[in-house]
Design a protein around this motif. Structure first.
Motif, PDB file in Angstrom:
ATOM      1  N   SER A 182      28.278 -39.883  20.536  1.00 25.88           N
ATOM      2  CA  SER A 182      28.399 -40.342  19.154  1.00 25.88           C
ATOM      3  C   SER A 182      28.783 -41.812  19.159  1.00 25.88           C
ATOM      4  CB  SER A 182      29.481 -39.520  18.450  1.00 25.88           C
ATOM      5  OG  SER A 182      29.953 -40.188  17.294  1.00 25.88           O
ATOM      6  N   ASN A 233      30.581 -36.308  19.739  1.00 30.57           N
ATOM      7  CA  ASN A 233      30.865 -35.960  18.340  1.00 30.57           C
ATOM      8  C   ASN A 233      32.087 -35.040  18.227  1.00 30.57           C
ATOM      9  OD1 ASN A 233      29.448 -33.897  19.631  1.00 30.57           O
ATOM     10  ND2 ASN A 233      28.325 -33.280  17.788  1.00 30.57           N
ATOM     11  N   ARG A 234      32.532 -34.431  19.334  1.00 29.53           N
ATOM     12  CA  ARG A 234      33.736 -33.598  19.307  1.00 29.53           C
ATOM     13  C   ARG A 234      34.944 -34.326  19.884  1.00 29.53           C
ATOM     14  NH1 ARG A 234      30.942 -28.063  21.592  1.00 29.53           N
ATOM     15  NH2 ARG A 234      29.337 -27.898  19.963  1.00 29.53           N
ATOM     16  N   SER A 235      34.851 -35.643  19.921  1.00 30.69           N
ATOM     17  CA  SER A 235      35.993 -36.492  20.335  1.00 30.69           C
ATOM     18  C   SER A 235      36.406 -36.270  21.776  1.00 30.69           C
ATOM     19  CB  SER A 235      37.204 -36.268  19.411  1.00 30.69           C
ATOM     20  OG  SER A 235      36.953 -36.818  18.143  1.00 30.69           O
ATOM     21  N   ALA A 251      41.385 -34.793  15.844  1.00 28.31           N
ATOM     22  CA  ALA A 251      41.400 -35.528  17.115  1.00 28.31           C
ATOM     23  C   ALA A 251      41.754 -37.003  16.915  1.00 28.31           C
ATOM     24  CB  ALA A 251      40.039 -35.398  17.802  1.00 28.31           C
ATOM     25  N   ASP A 284      29.322 -29.848  13.762  1.00 26.83           N
ATOM     26  CA  ASP A 284      28.565 -30.681  14.707  1.00 26.83           C
ATOM     27  C   ASP A 284      27.460 -31.479  14.012  1.00 26.83           C
ATOM     28  OD1 ASP A 284      29.956 -30.069  16.995  1.00 26.83           O
ATOM     29  OD2 ASP A 284      28.583 -28.513  17.665  1.00 26.83           O
ATOM     30  N   THR A 341      28.242 -39.910  11.546  1.00 24.88           N
ATOM     31  CA  THR A 341      29.045 -41.017  11.033  1.00 24.88           C
ATOM     32  C   THR A 341      28.787 -41.133   9.532  1.00 24.88           C
ATOM     33  OG1 THR A 341      28.866 -42.150  13.158  1.00 24.88           O
ATOM     34  CG2 THR A 341      29.530 -43.479  11.273  1.00 24.88           C
TER      35      THR A 341
END
Lengths: 199, 199
Positions: free
Chosen positions: A49, A71-73, B97, B128, B132
């Motif tokens: 991401s 995208n899931r950090s 997160a 998911d 952004t």
């Protein structure tokens, strides 16, 4: 010495990169761009991401010691070596639509987007799931006052490379870019190899 | 006069915006951020893309007369009015997160990401699939030389608004931002209304 693979001009590949392995992306002739994608091999809904990466690294100039985040950090790849220091994480892979938009007088090409979609299809990736790629060696200048973006030829020289270490098992998508602006108007191959001991 | 809806501090909503309607996002107290997402109502795999938008608008400073583009290279929204002129399309929605990362000594909050995920769930959007967001009123400064990003308080004043006209039927996600840095350390509501005749 690991085997060097060639991605022919205007094409793309996909392959597995195991946790701990290092992907070396090489610009064999100089001034060429390579779009890079990474998916979590165990759960393909997790993907690099640009927004998360820019958030956590707090810069748009991603280089050595920075990580590419999902995208899931979670960090997916760490840049361990960078000969060039200038890459892009703002712009999307070139595609049929971008060719029509930016080069209306030139033949349409499916671009990196089409090449990535085809290469990643066997791994279950549909085109809508392809996000903004990390554009290795791509030279995008930002005017701080106006915000204006300008795509210039890469500053990479023949043989320059970028090394990224996998922080989880990944499916990688990688191209030799097809667009005119990003590589100074020529189409060149990209080389890569997989290093198992960071050498 | 259209009804004004309030999004309470640190929360989010989702709603349908029909082609031709205009969404007005209002900062009622000033210096607050609102994360905006847009999906094609007819096919939710089509969603706003920062990469495509930056590509086609050729700037990171998205404002009046610019359009927000989808991952399929189609314009989804056009900005028809902008009191502020400073928004962000680089950074991802704050999340559990990001709270742990940036504010380790403060209580964790699910953030705009959690709020958007809950609000968009009834429309079939999984977390998911949230990219952004376009961060209305968010003030992110880019240092052109180093690439360094800095989140500063918004320059929006009480009553400032942004208007976006829908270019297709959309599902919109919209928040009153939950992060400390993006709004100067306070949590405030966001107001919005839907204008059917661009008034």
């Amino acid at each position: 010495m690991s085997q060097v693979f060639e991605i022919p001009p205007r094409s793309g590949v996909a392959f597995i990169l195991h946790e701990g392995e290092t992907l070396e992306v090489i610009d064999p002739l100089g001034q060429q761009v390579s779009d890079l994608l990474a998916f979590n091999r165990q759960d393909m809904g997790e993907v690099i991401s640009n927004g998360r990466t820019l958030d956590y690294e707090e810069t748009i100039r991603i280089t050595q010691r920075h990580r590419l985040w999902s995208n899931r950090s979670r960090p997916m790849l760490e840049i361990t070596h960078d000969d060039v220091g200038l890459h892009d994480f703002l712009l999307t892979p070139c595609s049929e639509a971008t060719f029509k938009h930016f080069y209306p007088d030139k033949p349409v090409h499916r671009g990196c987007m089409g090449n990535l979609a085809e290469a990643l299809w066997p791994y279950g990736v549909v085109q809508d799931a392809i996000p903004t790629a990390f554009n290795v060696f791509m030279n995008v200048q930002v005017d701080a006052d106006s915000g204006k973006l300008e795509v210039l030829p890469p500053i990479s020289k023949a043989g320059d490379c970028l090394r990224l270490r996998a922080l989880m098992d990944l499916v990688i998508g990688l191209t030799a870019c097809s667009a005119y602006a990003s590589n100074g108007g020529t189409f060149k191959p990209i080389h890569y190899r997989i290093l198992t001991d960071d050498r």
